[in-house]
Design an enzyme around this catalytic site. Structure first.
Site, mmCIF file in Angstrom:
data_model
loop_
_atom_site.group_PDB
_atom_site.id
_atom_site.type_symbol
_atom_site.label_atom_id
_atom_site.label_comp_id
_atom_site.label_asym_id
_atom_site.label_seq_id
_atom_site.Cartn_x
_atom_site.Cartn_y
_atom_site.Cartn_z
ATOM 1 N N LYS A 174 0.842 -1.194 0.000
ATOM 2 C CA LYS A 174 0.000 0.000 0.000
ATOM 3 C C LYS A 174 0.882 1.251 0.000
ATOM 4 O O LYS A 174 2.056 1.168 0.385
ATOM 5 C CB LYS A 174 -0.948 -0.012 1.211
ATOM 6 N N HIS A 175 0.396 2.385 -0.518
ATOM 7 C CA HIS A 175 -0.954 2.708 -1.001
ATOM 8 C C HIS A 175 -0.809 3.057 -2.470
ATOM 9 O O HIS A 175 -0.323 4.142 -2.798
ATOM 10 C CB HIS A 175 -1.540 3.872 -0.233
ATOM 11 N N HIS A 187 -7.147 10.333 5.313
ATOM 12 C CA HIS A 187 -8.169 10.104 6.333
ATOM 13 C C HIS A 187 -9.004 11.369 6.543
ATOM 14 O O HIS A 187 -10.156 11.292 6.978
ATOM 15 C CB HIS A 187 -7.528 9.719 7.674
ATOM 16 N N ASP A 258 -8.995 0.936 0.395
ATOM 17 C CA ASP A 258 -8.746 1.520 1.708
ATOM 18 C C ASP A 258 -10.113 1.817 2.317
ATOM 19 O O ASP A 258 -11.152 1.706 1.657
ATOM 20 C CB ASP A 258 -7.878 2.776 1.588
#
EC number: 3.2.1.52
Length: 361
Positions: A174-175, A187, A258
């Site tokens: 990731k990512h 986030h 995600d």
């Protein structure tokens, strides 16, 4: 009691605390659900964690896959009774100071300790390694990255993967295609990376390409927009997932979204729309974390996407060692020496502070 036979669905959900509530049991029995992700709030001690994972796995057959973000540094969900893992940039420092061989040896040991300790507690998968390059821009990545050099990142990730496999776990890079260049935390916001595809190919994509060739089992795309390639975030983009990752790079493993409750995903609409776009873009499995109400909204009248490979891909992520065998390994002198070595890397350079990642507060 007869355990119901329910094929694993394409949703990974979470739970609130140390034990399952009756409401959570019913949620996890839904055919839409195929796995559970655990967080720090789900961990009290090792005995409790083993009871929790056994309770989850006893609900249905095939068993739900249990995952956790357990990378090291500030992203280590379980602490008490576990070896303290260093942040991955410690391996980059060893690479620079002592050379590639020493760093790769350390990475293999970290992967082995990480995976074996989790395996002993009934965990199938840790979402690691981080393949993002450390450009010095992104606080949420920061010391989670191995290095800025793509070759160093790829070689250290491959060494970590070998350790994970020895401990019964697959890898999840990731990512994709790289979160390290942007300043924003997905986030909290939807970051944009304005570089061209050729610039990304020359740097950030290299570890994903190399790891795909070397058997990386899963990939998690970034909630980041790369407007010179597509106006959609990578996790919602057929260009990134179907064309570049699957066709051009040749990745054949599992694609996990995600968390679809992150701010970087919210611009796509409600939870059903976010999931639909993720599946259409090429994700096999979507994560919905910290919002059980959204899991319930998603599974209400849920139409499971047509994905003939889903059952096989889920099974591929299952732990291959087992808790009893892992517990036996933990008792060996070789493993205890590895634990001491890994703890020694973390202790003088403990990097647990900094931006918190992915927990609900």
């Amino acid at each position: 009691m007869t355990v119901p036979c329910i094929p694993r669905g394409p949703v990974m959900a979470d739970i609130a605390a140390f034990r399952l509530t009756e409401e959570e049991k019913q949620r996890l029995l839904d055919p839409a659900v195929g796995g559970v992700i655990l967080f720090r709030r789900n961990f009290q001690n090792i005995a409790q964690l083993k009871e929790l994972t056994a309770e989850i796995k006893a609900l249905r057959t095939p068993e739900l896959i249990i995952a956790v973000d357990h990378e090291g540094g500030r992203v280590q969900r379980f602490i008490e009774g576990f070896t303290r893992l260093p942040a991955m940039n410690v391996l980059g420092q060893i690479w620079d100071k002592d050379g590639a061989s020493a760093a790769e040896t350390a990475a293999r040991q970290i992967g082995w300790v990480l995976a074996t300790e989790l395996s002993a507690c009934g965990i199938d998968l840790s979402f690691t390694p981080v393949l993002d390059l450390d450009w010095g821009n992104c606080a949420v990545i920061g010391n989670r990255s191995f290095h800025r050099n793509p070759e160093a990142v790829a070689r250290l990730a491959l060494a970590l993967q070998k350790g994970l496999e020895k401990g019964g776990m697959k890898s999840c890079g990731k990512h994709f295609p790289g979160h390290g260049f942007v300043e924003g935390d997905s986030h909290l916001v939807l970051p944009e990376d304005g570089r061209s595809l050729s610039e990304l190919e020359a740097a950030d994509l290299a570890p994903f390409r190399i790891m795909s060739r070397e058997g990386m089992a899963a990939v998690m795309p970034a909630h980041v927009v790369y407007p010179q390639v597509d106006t959609k975030p990578a996790g919602f983009s057929e260009i990134w997932l179907k064309q570049i990752l699957r066709r051009d790079i040749g990745f054949k493993g599992v694609i996990f979204s995600d968390d679809l409750t992150m701010e970087g995903a919210c611009g796509a609409g409600g939870i059903k729309e976010r999931a639909r776009i993720s599946f259409e873009a090429g994700c096999d499995i979507v994560l919905v974390c910290n919002r059980p109400d959204l899991v319930d909204e998603l599974r209400d009248d849920f139409r499971i996407p047509d994905n003939p490979a889903l059952a096989q891909r889920w099974q591929y992520m299952a732990n291959t060692l087992g808790s009893a065998a892992a517990q036996a390994v933990i008792q060996t002198a070789d493993f205890q020496a590895a634990q001491a070595f890994v703890a020694g890397l973390a202790s003088p350079q403990d990097t647990a502070g900094g931006v918190k990642v992915g927990e609900a507060f």
